[in-house]
Design a protein around this motif. Structure first.
Motif, PDB file in Angstrom:
ATOM      1  N   LEU A  89       0.821  -1.209   0.000  1.00 14.04           N
ATOM      2  CA  LEU A  89       0.000   0.000   0.000  1.00 14.04           C
ATOM      3  C   LEU A  89       0.855   1.258   0.000  1.00 14.04           C
ATOM      4  O   LEU A  89       0.359   2.356   0.184  1.00 14.04           O
ATOM      5  N   ARG A  90       2.137   1.080  -0.230  1.00 13.83           N
ATOM      6  CA  ARG A  90       3.037   2.234  -0.156  1.00 13.83           C
ATOM      7  C   ARG A  90       2.719   3.279  -1.221  1.00 13.83           C
ATOM      8  O   ARG A  90       3.072   4.452  -1.064  1.00 13.83           O
ATOM      9  N   ALA A  91       2.032   2.841  -2.310  1.00 11.78           N
ATOM     10  CA  ALA A  91       1.709   3.789  -3.381  1.00 11.78           C
ATOM     11  C   ALA A  91       0.531   4.694  -3.019  1.00 11.78           C
ATOM     12  O   ALA A  91       0.284   5.691  -3.698  1.00 11.78           O
ATOM     13  N   LEU A  92      -0.204   4.331  -1.959  1.00 12.45           N
ATOM     14  CA  LEU A  92      -1.379   5.124  -1.595  1.00 12.45           C
ATOM     15  C   LEU A  92      -0.965   6.343  -0.771  1.00 12.45           C
ATOM     16  O   LEU A  92      -1.280   6.472   0.411  1.00 12.45           O
ATOM     17  N   ARG A  93      -0.254   7.235  -1.423  1.00 12.01           N
ATOM     18  CA  ARG A  93       0.292   8.397  -0.721  1.00 12.01           C
ATOM     19  C   ARG A  93      -0.788   9.356  -0.224  1.00 12.01           C
ATOM     20  O   ARG A  93      -0.523  10.200   0.623  1.00 12.01           O
ATOM     21  N   ASN A  94      -2.022   9.218  -0.749  1.00 14.57           N
ATOM     22  CA  ASN A  94      -3.111  10.098  -0.323  1.00 14.57           C
ATOM     23  C   ASN A  94      -3.961   9.493   0.796  1.00 14.57           C
ATOM     24  O   ASN A  94      -4.909  10.130   1.262  1.00 14.57           O
ATOM     25  N   LEU A  95      -3.642   8.253   1.212  1.00 12.91           N
ATOM     26  CA  LEU A  95      -4.439   7.599   2.243  1.00 12.91           C
ATOM     27  C   LEU A  95      -4.303   8.352   3.570  1.00 12.91           C
ATOM     28  O   LEU A  95      -3.208   8.530   4.099  1.00 12.91           O
ATOM     29  N   LYS A  96      -5.457   8.769   4.098  1.00  9.79           N
ATOM     30  CA  LYS A  96      -5.468   9.538   5.342  1.00  9.79           C
ATOM     31  C   LYS A  96      -6.074   8.756   6.507  1.00  9.79           C
ATOM     32  O   LYS A  96      -5.700   8.990   7.658  1.00  9.79           O
ATOM     33  N   HIS A  97      -6.996   7.842   6.199  1.00 11.36           N
ATOM     34  CA  HIS A  97      -7.720   7.165   7.268  1.00 11.36           C
ATOM     35  C   HIS A  97      -7.760   5.662   7.010  1.00 11.36           C
ATOM     36  O   HIS A  97      -8.366   5.211   6.038  1.00 11.36           O
ATOM     37  N   LEU A  98      -7.099   4.909   7.864  1.00 13.07           N
ATOM     38  CA  LEU A  98      -7.136   3.450   7.811  1.00 13.07           C
ATOM     39  C   LEU A  98      -7.821   2.961   9.080  1.00 13.07           C
ATOM     40  O   LEU A  98      -7.244   2.976  10.170  1.00 13.07           O
ATOM     41  N   HIS A  99      -9.096   2.541   8.931  1.00 21.53           N
ATOM     42  CA  HIS A  99      -9.882   2.080  10.071  1.00 21.53           C
ATOM     43  C   HIS A  99      -9.814   0.564  10.134  1.00 21.53           C
ATOM     44  O   HIS A  99     -10.357  -0.127   9.274  1.00 21.53           O
ATOM     45  N   ILE A 100      -9.155   0.039  11.167  1.00 24.58           N
ATOM     46  CA  ILE A 100      -9.007  -1.401  11.315  1.00 24.58           C
ATOM     47  C   ILE A 100      -8.937  -1.716  12.803  1.00 24.58           C
ATOM     48  O   ILE A 100      -8.465  -0.899  13.602  1.00 24.58           O
ATOM     49  N   ASP A 101      -9.453  -2.888  13.185  1.00 23.15           N
ATOM     50  CA  ASP A 101      -9.418  -3.277  14.590  1.00 23.15           C
ATOM     51  C   ASP A 101      -8.836  -4.672  14.726  1.00 23.15           C
ATOM     52  O   ASP A 101      -8.246  -5.211  13.791  1.00 23.15           O
ATOM     53  N   CYS A 102      -9.011  -5.277  15.885  1.00 20.27           N
ATOM     54  CA  CYS A 102      -8.399  -6.585  16.159  1.00 20.27           C
ATOM     55  C   CYS A 102      -9.214  -7.752  15.634  1.00 20.27           C
ATOM     56  O   CYS A 102      -8.877  -8.912  15.892  1.00 20.27           O
ATOM     57  N   SER A 103     -10.310  -7.495  14.937  1.00 20.93           N
ATOM     58  CA  SER A 103     -11.085  -8.585  14.359  1.00 20.93           C
ATOM     59  C   SER A 103     -10.237  -9.342  13.340  1.00 20.93           C
ATOM     60  O   SER A 103      -9.367  -8.779  12.691  1.00 20.93           O
ATOM     61  N   GLY A 104     -10.511 -10.633  13.193  1.00 21.06           N
ATOM     62  CA  GLY A 104      -9.768 -11.437  12.232  1.00 21.06           C
ATOM     63  C   GLY A 104      -8.477 -11.985  12.810  1.00 21.06           C
ATOM     64  O   GLY A 104      -8.126 -11.766  13.970  1.00 21.06           O
ATOM     65  N   THR A 105      -7.757 -12.724  11.973  1.00 22.16           N
ATOM     66  CA  THR A 105      -6.521 -13.388  12.418  1.00 22.16           C
ATOM     67  C   THR A 105      -5.273 -12.750  11.824  1.00 22.16           C
ATOM     68  O   THR A 105      -4.184 -13.308  11.950  1.00 22.16           O
ATOM     69  N   TRP A 106      -5.414 -11.621  11.175  1.00 23.31           N
ATOM     70  CA  TRP A 106      -4.251 -10.991  10.562  1.00 23.31           C
ATOM     71  C   TRP A 106      -3.243 -10.608  11.654  1.00 23.31           C
ATOM     72  O   TRP A 106      -3.598 -10.226  12.757  1.00 23.31           O
ATOM     73  N   SER A 107      -1.984 -10.728  11.349  1.00 21.83           N
ATOM     74  CA  SER A 107      -0.950 -10.469  12.353  1.00 21.83           C
ATOM     75  C   SER A 107       0.123  -9.492  11.883  1.00 21.83           C
ATOM     76  O   SER A 107       0.866  -8.950  12.695  1.00 21.83           O
ATOM     77  N   LYS A 108       0.221  -9.260  10.577  1.00 20.91           N
ATOM     78  CA  LYS A 108       1.263  -8.382  10.058  1.00 20.91           C
ATOM     79  C   LYS A 108       0.659  -7.104   9.513  1.00 20.91           C
ATOM     80  O   LYS A 108      -0.352  -7.118   8.828  1.00 20.91           O
ATOM     81  N   MET A 109       1.313  -5.999   9.830  1.00 22.85           N
ATOM     82  CA  MET A 109       0.858  -4.709   9.331  1.00 22.85           C
ATOM     83  C   MET A 109       1.175  -4.570   7.851  1.00 22.85           C
ATOM     84  O   MET A 109       1.900  -5.383   7.263  1.00 22.85           O
ATOM     85  N   LEU A 110       0.612  -3.534   7.265  1.00 17.85           N
ATOM     86  CA  LEU A 110       0.888  -3.236   5.868  1.00 17.85           C
ATOM     87  C   LEU A 110       2.381  -3.001   5.662  1.00 17.85           C
ATOM     88  O   LEU A 110       3.037  -2.342   6.471  1.00 17.85           O
TER      89      LEU A 110
END
Length: 673
Positions: A89-110
């Motif tokens: 997601l490094r190309a999303l230079r305009n991204l201002k708001h990433l809404h995410i919580d602890c739901s799911g089993t994901w363990s690694k950040m972007l």
């Protein structure tokens, strides 16, 4: 079209068509629909600014999202099946708001999230084991605002690495959660100082620190001047810490929650680094604190009473699972709510004896508590709720010398509950509590009587008496009762309480073994009764000696008569407006269902729900049920000998829901008409 909201699931093909046709979409809301995957063709929406995938079943966010160069908001909250985030997601230079919580089993950040320099909202950051994805990714995200929770801090090696997060530069963060997420087998050596490097900006208002394994907290927490704007502090499961930081000098602190710090033995109020208070300038400790919770500090023995004024604004105090606590402050000039659970009785008695501003007092599971001073009823003139629960050695409300004859005058107490106090013989004299409306007395096995002062409490409307087998009550003691629940108590109590009652709206009777008939006149005189339940009375034989000539009861809407194994007749009056009816099981000797003899179609016209339980000898359902043409819900249980449902079953034209339970010999259902 610039905005699209989809309200139901659609196939991949449909999504492909939408993403192909509406290339200029700015807003796409797919939240709360049951999609498990998102088509990679979403990458065609080059002008998309807002993408909401919250509360979906999506497992993987396609990498094509990385090509949405103008995307400003991405929402992934509540995605319980989410396994991994987009890798690039490094190309999303305009991204201002990433809404995410602890739901799911994901363990690694972007990957390379630290390059998103415009990011303002990042609710959660999980520290990875490698440097790429480590805490250093937060270094340049200095526009973050609102709330940030950092998990897996156990992966931070030392204080210098922690400082790379550069939290002190994030001036718009108002809430910060620091969580180590340690497992039992994790190596904790050399990481005591990590917290020192996570100092936030002084603008911070709320802080959570969870599972920190250091012995001492760093200076930026201990020194009250480092975070002058703190409003809320939560310290949880910091089990190696031997001291709790004293936040008494924080001018704006309103909430302090301390939970699960097993090594702490003493709580002090004054910090050695706080010059304002250590030199005794006379200012109050915790000047703005309104809510304080101390729980699961199993070795806490002493809570120091400061020599200066303290807690002038404290309104709510909760002490839970502090069994060794014996000394604590007693002067709380504004305290309204006190809750003490599983803690030392000595400390409880000492604190309540000095309070004068309480509106609610709850004491639970304090086995060492033997008495409470009766003056808590007299001095706390605005006390509304009093609850004593499971205090096994509680004996009485104790008078103090000259105070014995003083009259209690409390116009606010509305609810009094005392439960699971097995050696309590009598309820204290409540004379003068003119506003008392609700009383619960439960599982007080030794209780024999109520005090004479109850004769003055003629406005009580709600009474529960449960499991008090020795209790005796003066007849006519509660003339204004509207709601009555009696359980596992002698039948004499029921007769005494209901004597001359006329205002009941709800009556529940359970487990009275010596009850053979209802007290005379109970149903006839309570014309406003709307709910009547009686169950598990093994010797109940009937309700009324004679129903002939009795008027139709028009107020009752709910009737339950179950598990009365000697009952052979439902000699009850007609209930014209009954809506819910639950019956059975009754005497095993009966081969028929003992229902009323009156016309069901006329007298149960409004019945909406019927639950009937059978027994081994019953082979047929009660035929009267065929006239219940307005019935919507029917539940049939325990008709073990029932083979077929009757043909008249098809007459129940309004039936919407049918439940059949434990009718193992039932073979056929009637044909639909």
């Amino acid at each position: 079209m610039w905005r699209c909201k989809i309200y139901d699931n659609a196939s991949k093909k449909v999504f492909d068509e939408i993403f192909q046709i509406f290339k200029y979409l700015r807003v796409l809301d797919l939240s709360c629909i049951e999609i498990t995957e998102l088509s990679s063709s979403i990458g065609n929406l080059k002008f998309l600014r807002y993408l909401d995938l919250s509360w979906t079943n999506i497992e993987v966010v396609p990498d094509s999202v990385s090509s949405l160069y103008f995307l400003q908001t991405l929402k992934l909250e509540g995605c319980e099946n989410l396994k991994e985030l987009p890798r690039e997601l490094r190309a999303l230079r305009n991204l201002k708001h990433l809404h995410i919580d602890c739901s799911g089993t994901w363990s690694k950040m972007l990957k390379a999230i630290g390059r998103l320099n415009s990011l303002r909202t990042l609710q959660i950051f999980k520290v990875g084991e490698d440097r790429e994805g480590g805490i250093v990714e937060l270094q340049r995200l200095n526009l973050l605002q609102g709330r940030l929770a950092i998990y897996n801090l156990k992966n931070v090696r030392d204080v210098s690495e922690a400082k790379e997060a550069n939290l002190v530069a994030k001036k718009d963060l108002h809430s910060l959660e620091l969580n180590w997420n340690y497992d039992e087998e994790d190596d904790e050596s050399g990481k005591d100082t990590v917290l020192e490097g996570l100092q936030p900006h002084p603008n911070l208002e709320k802080v959570w620190i969870t599972n920190f394994r250091g012995v001492k907290f760093p200076n930026w927490i201990v020194n009250n001047f480092k975070l002058p704007n703190l409003v809320e502090i939560y310290l949880e499961e910091c089990n190696r810490c031997e001291e709790v930081p004293m936040f008494g000098g924080l001018p704006s602190l309103k909430l302090l929650h301390i939970h699960g710090m097993k090594a702490v033995r003493r709580l002090g109020m004054l910090s050695e680094t706080n010059d304002t208070y250590s030199t005794g300038k006379g200012l109050a400790v915790f000047p703005s604190l309104k809510e304080l919770s101390i729980s699961w500090i199993s070795n806490l023995e002493e809570w120091e009473d400061p020599a200066v004024a303290s807690f002038p604004c404290l309104e709510e105090l909760t002490i839970t699972m502090c069994p060794k606590l014996r000394t604590m402050p007693t002067l709380f000039t504004s305290l309204k709510i006190l809750q003490v659970e599983s803690s030392n009785g000595t400390a409880v008695s000492s604190i309540v004896s000095k309070l004068t501003t309480l509106t609610s007092l709850s004491i639970k599971d304090c086995s060492e508590l033997t008495f409470l001073p009766r003056k808590i009823l007299r001095k706390n003139n605005h006390l509304q709720n009093l609850e004593i629960h499971n205090c096994l050695n509680f004996q009485t409300f104790l008078e103090d010398g000259e105070e014995e004859m003083e009259f209690v005058n409390n116009d606010y107490l509305t609810s009094f509950s005392i439960e699971y106090c097995p050696i309590l013989i009598s309820v204290p004299d409540l004379q003068g509590l003119s506003s008392l409306r609700s009383i619960t007395i439960s599982y007080c096995k030794a209780m024999q009587c109520l005090s004479e002062g109850f004769q003055t409490l003629n406005v009580i409307e709600d009474l529960t008496i449960s499991n008090c087998p020795k209790l005796q009550i003066t007849p006519g003691l509660f003339p204004s009762l509207k709601k009555l629940l009696i359980e596992e108590t002698n039948g004499g109590v029921l007769s005494s309480i209901t004597n001359k009652l006329t205002s009941l709206t709800s009556l529940s009777i359970r487990g009275i073994s010596d009850l053979i008939h209802l007290p005379h006149g109970l149903l006839e005189t309570n014309k406003l009764l709307q709910k009547f339940k009686i169950w598990n009375c093994p010797n109940l034989q009937g309700f009324l000696p004679n129903v002939e000539g009795m008027q139709v009861h028009t107020s009752l809407k709910i009737l339950k008569v179950t598990d009365c194994r000697n009952l052979r007749s439902l000699n009850l009056p007609s209930f014209k407006n009954l809506q819910k009816l639950k019956l059975g099981s009754f005497s095993e000797d009966l081969s028929y269902y003992p229902l009323w003899s009156f016309n069901f179609q006329e007298n149960l016209f409004y019945l909406q729900r019927l639950e009937i339980r059978g027994w081994s000898r019953l082979e047929l359902l009660p035929e009267q049920a065929q006239h219940l043409i307005e019935l919507r819900h029917l539940i049939i249980k325990d008709f073990y000998s029932l083979v077929d449902l009757p043909e008249w079953f098809g007459k129940l034209v309004s039936l919407e829901r049918l439940v059949i339970v434990r009718c193992e010999n039932l073979k056929e259902l009637p044909e639909a008409r």
